[in-house]
Scaffold this motif. Structure first.
Motif, PDB file in Angstrom:
ATOM      1  N   ILE A   1      16.927  17.621  86.197  1.00  0.00           N
ATOM      2  CA  ILE A   1      17.573  18.768  85.556  1.00  0.00           C
ATOM      3  C   ILE A   1      16.680  19.264  84.428  1.00  0.00           C
ATOM      4  N   THR A   2      16.488  20.575  84.390  1.00  0.00           N
ATOM      5  CA  THR A   2      15.765  21.213  83.299  1.00  0.00           C
ATOM      6  C   THR A   2      16.692  22.215  82.630  1.00  0.00           C
ATOM      7  N   VAL A   3      16.694  22.234  81.298  1.00  0.00           N
ATOM      8  CA  VAL A   3      17.603  23.088  80.534  1.00  0.00           C
ATOM      9  C   VAL A   3      16.828  24.233  79.882  1.00  0.00           C
ATOM     10  N   LEU A   4      17.360  25.434  80.003  1.00  0.00           N
ATOM     11  CA  LEU A   4      16.813  26.600  79.312  1.00  0.00           C
ATOM     12  C   LEU A   4      17.776  27.007  78.207  1.00  0.00           C
ATOM     13  N   LEU A   5      17.276  27.055  76.974  1.00  0.00           N
ATOM     14  CA  LEU A   5      18.072  27.448  75.811  1.00  0.00           C
ATOM     15  C   LEU A   5      17.494  28.727  75.202  1.00  0.00           C
ATOM     16  N   GLY A   6      18.316  29.456  74.472  1.00  0.00           N
ATOM     17  CA  GLY A   6      17.840  30.657  73.798  1.00  0.00           C
ATOM     18  C   GLY A   6      17.586  31.836  74.714  1.00  0.00           C
ATOM     19  N   ALA A   7      18.223  31.844  75.888  1.00  0.00           N
ATOM     20  CA  ALA A   7      17.971  32.901  76.870  1.00  0.00           C
ATOM     21  C   ALA A   7      19.093  33.933  76.895  1.00  0.00           C
ATOM     22  N   HIS A   8      18.725  35.167  77.153  1.00  0.00           N
ATOM     23  CA  HIS A   8      19.695  36.205  77.527  1.00  0.00           C
ATOM     24  C   HIS A   8      19.399  36.663  78.945  1.00  0.00           C
ATOM     25  N   ASN A   9      18.157  37.043  79.201  1.00  0.00           N
ATOM     26  CA  ASN A   9      17.729  37.427  80.549  1.00  0.00           C
ATOM     27  C   ASN A   9      16.866  36.307  81.107  1.00  0.00           C
ATOM     28  N   ILE A  10      17.383  35.597  82.091  1.00  0.00           N
ATOM     29  CA  ILE A  10      16.672  34.428  82.616  1.00  0.00           C
ATOM     30  C   ILE A  10      15.479  34.807  83.486  1.00  0.00           C
ATOM     31  N   ASN A  11      15.347  36.096  83.830  1.00  0.00           N
ATOM     32  CA  ASN A  11      14.204  36.550  84.630  1.00  0.00           C
ATOM     33  C   ASN A  11      13.029  36.992  83.764  1.00  0.00           C
ATOM     34  N   LYS A  12      13.202  36.937  82.449  1.00  0.00           N
ATOM     35  CA  LYS A  12      12.138  37.334  81.542  1.00  0.00           C
ATOM     36  C   LYS A  12      11.709  36.161  80.672  1.00  0.00           C
ATOM     37  N   GLN A  13      10.462  36.193  80.233  1.00  0.00           N
ATOM     38  CA  GLN A  13       9.969  35.188  79.298  1.00  0.00           C
ATOM     39  C   GLN A  13      10.211  35.701  77.885  1.00  0.00           C
ATOM     40  N   GLU A  14      11.369  35.346  77.341  1.00  0.00           N
ATOM     41  CA  GLU A  14      11.724  35.788  76.000  1.00  0.00           C
ATOM     42  C   GLU A  14      11.171  34.805  74.969  1.00  0.00           C
TER      43      GLU A  14
ATOM     44  N   ARG B   1      27.104  34.673  89.908  1.00  0.00           N
ATOM     45  CA  ARG B   1      27.439  35.885  90.648  1.00  0.00           C
ATOM     46  C   ARG B   1      28.489  36.704  89.898  1.00  0.00           C
ATOM     47  N   THR B   2      28.460  38.016  90.132  1.00  0.00           N
ATOM     48  CA  THR B   2      29.374  38.899  89.429  1.00  0.00           C
ATOM     49  C   THR B   2      30.523  39.382  90.300  1.00  0.00           C
ATOM     50  N   ASN B   3      30.558  38.983  91.564  1.00  0.00           N
ATOM     51  CA  ASN B   3      31.710  39.259  92.425  1.00  0.00           C
ATOM     52  C   ASN B   3      31.714  38.281  93.578  1.00  0.00           C
ATOM     53  N   SER B   4      32.815  38.248  94.333  1.00  0.00           N
ATOM     54  CA  SER B   4      32.978  37.276  95.410  1.00  0.00           C
ATOM     55  C   SER B   4      32.574  37.833  96.772  1.00  0.00           C
ATOM     56  N   TRP B   5      31.969  39.047  96.784  1.00  0.00           N
ATOM     57  CA  TRP B   5      31.664  39.693  98.075  1.00  0.00           C
ATOM     58  C   TRP B   5      30.230  39.479  98.516  1.00  0.00           C
ATOM     59  N   ASN B   6      29.328  39.114  97.608  1.00  0.00           N
ATOM     60  CA  ASN B   6      27.940  38.869  97.998  1.00  0.00           C
ATOM     61  C   ASN B   6      27.360  37.779  97.110  1.00  0.00           C
ATOM     62  N   ASN B   7      26.092  37.444  97.353  1.00  0.00           N
ATOM     63  CA  ASN B   7      25.463  36.333  96.637  1.00  0.00           C
ATOM     64  C   ASN B   7      24.615  36.781  95.453  1.00  0.00           C
ATOM     65  N   GLU B   8      24.733  38.030  95.036  1.00  0.00           N
ATOM     66  CA  GLU B   8      23.925  38.523  93.934  1.00  0.00           C
ATOM     67  C   GLU B   8      24.345  37.866  92.612  1.00  0.00           C
ATOM     68  N   THR B   9      23.351  37.437  91.851  1.00  0.00           N
ATOM     69  CA  THR B   9      23.624  36.851  90.540  1.00  0.00           C
ATOM     70  C   THR B   9      23.131  37.797  89.449  1.00  0.00           C
ATOM     71  N   SER B  10      23.582  37.557  88.244  1.00  0.00           N
ATOM     72  CA  SER B  10      23.178  38.397  87.128  1.00  0.00           C
ATOM     73  C   SER B  10      22.049  37.724  86.355  1.00  0.00           C
ATOM     74  N   PRO B  11      20.942  38.437  86.119  1.00  0.00           N
ATOM     75  CA  PRO B  11      19.871  37.850  85.308  1.00  0.00           C
ATOM     76  C   PRO B  11      20.241  37.788  83.828  1.00  0.00           C
ATOM     77  N   THR B  12      21.203  38.626  83.416  1.00  0.00           N
ATOM     78  CA  THR B  12      21.632  38.631  82.013  1.00  0.00           C
ATOM     79  C   THR B  12      22.975  37.922  81.870  1.00  0.00           C
ATOM     80  N   LEU B  13      23.208  37.356  80.708  1.00  0.00           N
ATOM     81  CA  LEU B  13      24.437  36.602  80.457  1.00  0.00           C
ATOM     82  C   LEU B  13      25.649  37.538  80.512  1.00  0.00           C
TER      83      LEU B  13
END
Length: 273
Positions: free
Chosen positions: A74-87, A153-165
């Motif tokens: 397990i690896t933990v990411l802290l201090g993130a808002h957008n997990i697809n960006k290097q903040e 994911r932001t809905n139960s109809w598809n597998n799309e996830t949100s990069p932002t919190l």
């Protein structure tokens, strides 16, 4: 129309395989960046599979999450808002020791709580900080408005996830609400170790993809996203953190002193969020 659609889809939802329900944020909205500095994003590897969970920082050395979020590494990411960006605020830290509750039951998801001891202490700042835990045994009154957040994911109809919190407000329910929901197994709901939250007449809920995140009530982490309907129909079930305060303090103390923890878990099997 929406009510009729839900009634039609409930039987289908009950046929979904185990592991398809819990942790996603439904009918929520994007959180203000870094407004929840305690939030943790977990990358978990189990054999050839990779998946993600949520968690929350409770000390410089420990993250709290759900026991069903365990894996080989397990690896933990802290201090993130957008997990697809290097903040600049982000800190990646490996987990050196997962500590699931020794009475965790994989079938009923009872005692679904786990401490993660980090490889090194976290550098705390305005974007990374701990969240207070409740006093031991404290109860959350039905009707209390709490909140939950995650990157799932932001809905139960598809597998799309949100990069932002994402975040959403939920109302704590009477225990009876989780004994009378289609697809929930009422015999699995234990009011001593679980909290029922989410209004069955509204779409807001936590669901798949962000198990382990905190249910925050009046500034304290009162619950942990655990399990619910595989189709995301509220309410859902959260581990009652206040029940486990003595265990949390004891495990943190013993792990830092290098004592043997005797960790484990009852092995059976259940559908988690």
């Amino acid at each position: 129309m929406l009510r009729m659609l839900i009634l039609i889809l409930v039987p289908v939802a009950c046929l979904l395989p185990p592991g398809t329900g819990a942790g996603e944020i439904i009918c929520g909205h994007e959180a203000k960046p870094h407004s929840r500095p305690y939030m943790a994003y977990l990358e978990i590897r189990q054999g050839n599979k990779r998946y993600t969970c949520g968690g929350f920082l409770v000390s410089k050395n420990f993250v709290l999450t759900a026991a069903h979020c365990n894996g080989d590494s397990i690896t933990v990411l802290l201090g993130a808002h957008n997990i697809n960006k290097q903040e600049q605020s982000q800190q990646w830290i490996r987990v050196c020791r997962p500590i699931p509750h020794w009475k965790y039951n994989r079938e009923t998801l009872n005692n679904d709580i786990m401490l993660l001891q980090l490889e090194r202490a976290v550098a705390l700042n305005r974007n990374i900080s701990v969240i207070p835990l409740p006093p031991s045994g404290q109860k959350v009154r039905p009707g209390t408005v709490c909140s939950v957040a995650g990157w799932g994911r932001t809905n139960s109809w598809n597998n799309e996830t949100s990069p932002t919190l994402q975040e959403v407000d939920l109302k704590v329910q009477d225990n009876e609400a989780c004994w009378n929901v289609p697809c929930l197994r009422p015999s699995y709901y234990n009011p001593l170790t679980m909290i029922c939250a989410g209004d069955r007449h509204r779409c807001q809920n936590s669901f798949q993809g962000d198990s382990g995140g905190p249910l925050v009530c009046e500034g304290k982490a009162q619950g942990i996203v655990s399990w619910g309907s595989p189709f995301g129909i509220p309410p859902s079930v959260y581990t009652r953190v206040a029940t486990f305060i003595p265990w949390i303090h004891e495990m943190m103390k013993r792990s830092q002193s290098g004592d043997h923890l005797g960790i484990g878990g009852q092995t059976s099997g259940v559908a988690q969020l």
